[in-house]
Motif scaffolding. Structure first.
Motif, PDB file in Angstrom:
ATOM      1  N   VAL A  16       0.846  -1.201   0.000  1.00 44.04           N
ATOM      2  CA  VAL A  16       0.000   0.000   0.000  1.00 44.04           C
ATOM      3  C   VAL A  16       0.875   1.241   0.000  1.00 44.04           C
ATOM      4  O   VAL A  16       1.825   1.339   0.783  1.00 44.04           O
ATOM      5  CB  VAL A  16      -0.917  -0.007   1.250  1.00 44.04           C
ATOM      6  CG1 VAL A  16      -1.633   1.323   1.395  1.00 44.04           C
ATOM      7  CG2 VAL A  16      -1.913  -1.148   1.158  1.00 44.04           C
ATOM      8  N   LEU A  17       0.572   2.156  -0.896  1.00 51.32           N
ATOM      9  CA  LEU A  17       1.253   3.454  -0.881  1.00 51.32           C
ATOM     10  C   LEU A  17       0.375   4.420  -0.090  1.00 51.32           C
ATOM     11  O   LEU A  17      -0.744   4.736  -0.509  1.00 51.32           O
ATOM     12  CB  LEU A  17       1.472   3.963  -2.313  1.00 51.32           C
ATOM     13  CG  LEU A  17       2.064   5.373  -2.428  1.00 51.32           C
ATOM     14  CD1 LEU A  17       3.465   5.445  -1.836  1.00 51.32           C
ATOM     15  CD2 LEU A  17       2.091   5.824  -3.889  1.00 51.32           C
ATOM     16  N   ALA A  18       0.895   4.880   1.049  1.00 47.47           N
ATOM     17  CA  ALA A  18       0.087   5.739   1.931  1.00 47.47           C
ATOM     18  C   ALA A  18       0.254   7.199   1.517  1.00 47.47           C
ATOM     19  O   ALA A  18       0.679   8.039   2.302  1.00 47.47           O
ATOM     20  CB  ALA A  18       0.545   5.532   3.378  1.00 47.47           C
ATOM     21  N   SER A  19      -0.098   7.495   0.278  1.00 48.52           N
ATOM     22  CA  SER A  19       0.163   8.854  -0.203  1.00 48.52           C
ATOM     23  C   SER A  19      -0.856   9.291  -1.239  1.00 48.52           C
ATOM     24  O   SER A  19      -1.275   8.501  -2.090  1.00 48.52           O
ATOM     25  CB  SER A  19       1.555   8.912  -0.825  1.00 48.52           C
ATOM     26  OG  SER A  19       1.762  10.161  -1.414  1.00 48.52           O
ATOM     27  N   SER A  40      -2.832   8.874   3.336  1.00 46.50           N
ATOM     28  CA  SER A  40      -2.788   8.946   4.801  1.00 46.50           C
ATOM     29  C   SER A  40      -3.609  10.121   5.307  1.00 46.50           C
ATOM     30  O   SER A  40      -3.697  11.163   4.650  1.00 46.50           O
ATOM     31  CB  SER A  40      -1.323   9.098   5.247  1.00 46.50           C
ATOM     32  OG  SER A  40      -1.279   9.183   6.642  1.00 46.50           O
ATOM     33  N   ARG A  41      -4.181   9.931   6.492  1.00 51.49           N
ATOM     34  CA  ARG A  41      -4.917  11.049   7.106  1.00 51.49           C
ATOM     35  C   ARG A  41      -4.094  11.704   8.202  1.00 51.49           C
ATOM     36  O   ARG A  41      -4.605  12.544   8.944  1.00 51.49           O
ATOM     37  CB  ARG A  41      -6.230  10.527   7.697  1.00 51.49           C
ATOM     38  CG  ARG A  41      -7.160  10.029   6.617  1.00 51.49           C
ATOM     39  CD  ARG A  41      -8.448   9.532   7.232  1.00 51.49           C
ATOM     40  NE  ARG A  41      -9.218   8.795   6.244  1.00 51.49           N
ATOM     41  CZ  ARG A  41     -10.192   7.968   6.536  1.00 51.49           C
ATOM     42  NH1 ARG A  41     -10.519   7.751   7.801  1.00 51.49           N
ATOM     43  NH2 ARG A  41     -10.858   7.342   5.588  1.00 51.49           N
ATOM     44  N   LEU A  67       2.151   4.560   9.294  1.00 49.26           N
ATOM     45  CA  LEU A  67       1.552   3.838  10.429  1.00 49.26           C
ATOM     46  C   LEU A  67       0.061   4.120  10.539  1.00 49.26           C
ATOM     47  O   LEU A  67      -0.739   3.236  10.872  1.00 49.26           O
ATOM     48  CB  LEU A  67       2.266   4.230  11.731  1.00 49.26           C
ATOM     49  CG  LEU A  67       3.646   3.593  11.930  1.00 49.26           C
ATOM     50  CD1 LEU A  67       4.323   4.154  13.182  1.00 49.26           C
ATOM     51  CD2 LEU A  67       3.536   2.056  12.035  1.00 49.26           C
ATOM     52  N   GLU A  68      -0.313   5.363  10.242  1.00 51.99           N
ATOM     53  CA  GLU A  68      -1.745   5.694  10.312  1.00 51.99           C
ATOM     54  C   GLU A  68      -2.543   4.816   9.351  1.00 51.99           C
ATOM     55  O   GLU A  68      -3.593   4.260   9.693  1.00 51.99           O
ATOM     56  CB  GLU A  68      -1.940   7.193  10.002  1.00 51.99           C
ATOM     57  CG  GLU A  68      -3.357   7.710  10.209  1.00 51.99           C
ATOM     58  CD  GLU A  68      -4.294   7.435   9.044  1.00 51.99           C
ATOM     59  OE1 GLU A  68      -5.487   7.128   9.313  1.00 51.99           O
ATOM     60  OE2 GLU A  68      -3.862   7.501   7.869  1.00 51.99           O
ATOM     61  N   VAL A  69      -2.013   4.636   8.124  1.00 53.46           N
ATOM     62  CA  VAL A  69      -2.703   3.807   7.125  1.00 53.46           C
ATOM     63  C   VAL A  69      -2.703   2.342   7.557  1.00 53.46           C
ATOM     64  O   VAL A  69      -3.732   1.650   7.468  1.00 53.46           O
ATOM     65  CB  VAL A  69      -2.052   3.998   5.729  1.00 53.46           C
ATOM     66  CG1 VAL A  69      -2.562   2.958   4.742  1.00 53.46           C
ATOM     67  CG2 VAL A  69      -2.339   5.402   5.223  1.00 53.46           C
TER      68      VAL A  69
END
Ligand SMILES: Cc1cn([C@@H]2O[C@H](COP(=O)(O)OP(=O)(O)OP(=O)(O)O)[C@@H](O)[C@H]2O)c(=O)[nH]c1=O
Length: 621
Positions: A16-19, A40-41, A67-69
């Motif tokens: 997963v790309l958290a962006s 990410s949020r 980490l949030e994701v």
């Protein structure tokens, strides 16, 4: 197709790309990676002041984004991703961190700060490996950052506003996008272009290699003993040859869904082509590796001097990297790395309170110190460094005729004609002064010169040797004779002392102008810079002016067999090959030159640091 085999390691995983950044998505999918995008949020609101460096801030933000994701997906999906990638790009200029502008005025403020200057773009990346144990999320984070230097041209207000009105700056760190219209603002970059765009692909691949193909334990052990960093290439790796399929986690070698990685490769026992069995590796070539790295150490010293790091640290009080960076107008992370390298090289002392000069750095590396070698170092950085890039052609052609192997360029470097600018002249004079200070005392004391009451140092530059002579022989009057371009700068290098009154400076050209009368003539480090015809012309003039009983003192580097084994001798040997007009001569050749020009009873004495002194006495014609 995946060009970088290590990316294949991720093909079987849920990545997963958290962006939300379209640039990051494009860079990674162009590289052949398959992944989902879950922006990410995480709010980018960490307290910047609480981080020791800007890159620490970028890395932590990247970590939090990923980490949030990971946490959110674990809670919501019940299908935890295997790998989550987070990134954060920031721009730093003069110690200030710039993120995305909030409005056009903000974009204008940012771009104005970057205008005409160099700045750093730093991307922090976090690779989070996730596993689920009894419903609990377990994460292992690997992180790194990459820094690129970008220089903006001088841009007009009009151009800045035109760029801002294009809308491009608004979702980009520092308020520009190098990959689009913003590319026109950029004069040059140093480092990874994709890092500026938002994702350091090359470093990412290297990190994956580190994780998925860890070095064998024995290599690690040896590398640690010898403090040589592990090789970081990600080429020529395949699953078969590496024999690992999971990332390693430090020493523990913990894996996520398979056996722990990081184990030893099977050591075969068949002898290899080089005669060593894999179980008995050849000795680690530490000396060779140190030699290979030698130029990096020189360049680090040159750069530290150029930035005047040692000037900033000349007081006893230790200073922090962040303060030093702002004083030398450089990036904090770059400065910190350079400071650490200088500490490793023994040029600085590092403690919890920061960095400070060693005694030797205070003495030799501070630019305005009495014994400073700063100009000499800068001369090496600007001229000798370039000159040595021609070594191969000089060796191939085996010539030092000037227009031979090196052509005009090298001639320019060693300035056959007048020096180019005042600044160049001053640097050359300063470089010569620094070196002469090191060698003056042994040269002045190589022989008993007390029988002479007047001396003339031909090409004596700032009078470093002249002052030592005057200091050693209290009745000696010394004239320093050198080109007007040199004499002009002499006052910059004078210090008070009782001998000063007995040293005078006279401007002239020793090939053309009449030489001052003296009982002792000195030629120190002059003859090696000239071909035979010029040397004969000069010695003829000296000989004509010297009365019977007058002395001629020569000080020169002499390449005898012993000398060649010493490092300075080696360097000079190569210098001689590269110098377009000078000539290396043996002791016997110098002796013959003196005798040919009427100076007999030649005595020879060592003058320290691979130099020899020869003293001849003018016989009656
Ligand atoms: C200097 C520069 C930056 N960028 C973009 O600037 C954003 C940085 O912001 P971020 O906070 O790191 O990322 P984001 O866009 O907010 O995405 P996210 O990962 O969701 O935080 C990223 O987009 C980058 O490409 C360019 O496209 N070109 C450039 O030359």
């Amino acid at each position: 197709m995946v060009l970088c085999p290590v990316l294949g390691k991720l093909l079987q995983k849920r990545v997963v790309l958290a962006s939300a950044s379209p640039r990051r998505r494009e860079i990674l999918s162009n590289a052949g990676l398959r992944f989902e995008v879950v922006p990410s949020r995480f709010k980018e609101k960490l307290d910047k002041a609480s981080f020791p460096t800007p890159y620490a801030y970028a890395v932590e933000t990247a970590r939090q984004k990923a980490l949030e994701v990971a946490n959110r997906m674990h809670q919501k999906d019940l299908r935890t991703p295997d790998v989550v990638i987070g990134a954060d790009t920031i721009v730093t200029v003069s110690g200030l961190i710039l993120e995305k502008p909030v409005d056009k005025q903000d974009a204008y403020r940012m771009l104005s700060r970057l205008n005409g200057k160099e700045h750093s773009v730093c991307t922090g990346v976090a690779i989070v490996h996730c596993s689920s144990k009894e419903g609990q999320l377990d994460t292992e984070v690997s992180e790194f950052y990459e820094e690129t230097t970008v220089k903006f041209s001088d841009l007009s207000e009009e151009l800045l506003w035109e760029y801002i009105h294009s809308g491009e700056p608004m979702d980009k760190a520092g308020g520009y996008g190098i990959q689009a219209l913003g590319g026109m603002l950029v004069e040059y970059i140093q480092g990874d272009f994709l890092n500026v765009v938002g994702f350091p692909l090359n470093h990412f691949c290297k990190k994956l290699v580190e994780l998925y193909y860890p070095p064998r334990r024995e290599d690690l052990r040896r590398a640690r003993q010898d403090s040589i960093p592990p090789v970081d290439s990600f080429e020529n790796l395949s699953d078969v040859e590496a024999g690992h399929s999971e990332p390693a986690h430090g020493e523990a070698g913990r894996g996520w869904d398979g056996p722990g990685a990081g184990g030893d490769q099977q050591a075969g026992s068949a002898p290899k082509a080089d005669g060593y069995r894999t179980a008995e590796p050849p000795p680690f070539p530490a000396d060779l590796l140190e030699l290979i790295d030698g130029f990096k150490a020189s360049k680090a010293l040159f750069t530290a001097c150029k930035l005047k790091l040692f000037d900033v640290l000349k007081d006893e009080v230790p200073q922090k990297a962040v303060d030093i960076a702002s004083k030398v107008d450089a990036s904090v992370c770059g400065t910190e790395r350079l400071l650490d390298v200088c500490a490793t090289l023994g040029l600085l002392e590092k403690s919890d309170r920061g960095y400070r000069n060693t005694e030797s750095s205070n003495l030799y590396l501070v630019s305005d110190g009495e014994h400073s070698l700063h100009d000499f170092i800068m001369y090496n950085d600007q001229h000798t460094w370039n000159l040595f890039t021609h070594l191969e052609s000089a060796v191939r052609e085996g010539t030092n005729q000037g227009h031979g192997a090196l052509g005009r360029k090298a001639q320019d470097l060693f300035q056959d004609g007048p020096l180019q600018s005042k600044e160049d002249q001053l640097r050359c004079v300063g470089a010569t002064h620094g070196l002469a200070k090191l060698t003056a005392r042994p040269a002045a004391t190589a022989f008993d010169l007390s029988r002479f009451s007047s001396a003339c140092d031909l090409g004596g530059c700032t009078g470093a040797l002249a002052r030592e002579l005057a200091r050693e022989y209290p009745r000696l009057q010394v004239t320093v004779f050198d080109l007007p371009d040199v004499i002009e700068h002499v006052s910059r290098f004078q210090r008070d002392g009782p001998e000063t009154a007995r040293v005078r400076f006279l401007a002239g050209d020793f090939f053309r102008d009449s030489l001052p009368r003296a009982e002792l003539y000195v030629l120190s480090g002059v003859l090696h810079g000239w071909p035979d015809d010029r040397v004969h012309a000069l010695l003829r003039r000296v000989s004509d002016g010297a009365g019977p009983g007058a002395g001629l003192l020569l000080v020169e580097a002499v390449p005898d067999a012993e000398d060649r084994e010493a490092r300075p001798g080696l360097a000079r040997c190569l210098d001689a090959l590269l110098r377009p007009r000078g000539r290396e001569r043996s002791l016997a050749q110098y002796r013959r030159l003196l005798e040919q020009h009427g100076f007999g009873d030649v005595q020879v004495a060592p003058a320290g640091h691979g130099l020899a002194a020869l003293l001849g006495t003018r016989v009656a014609p």
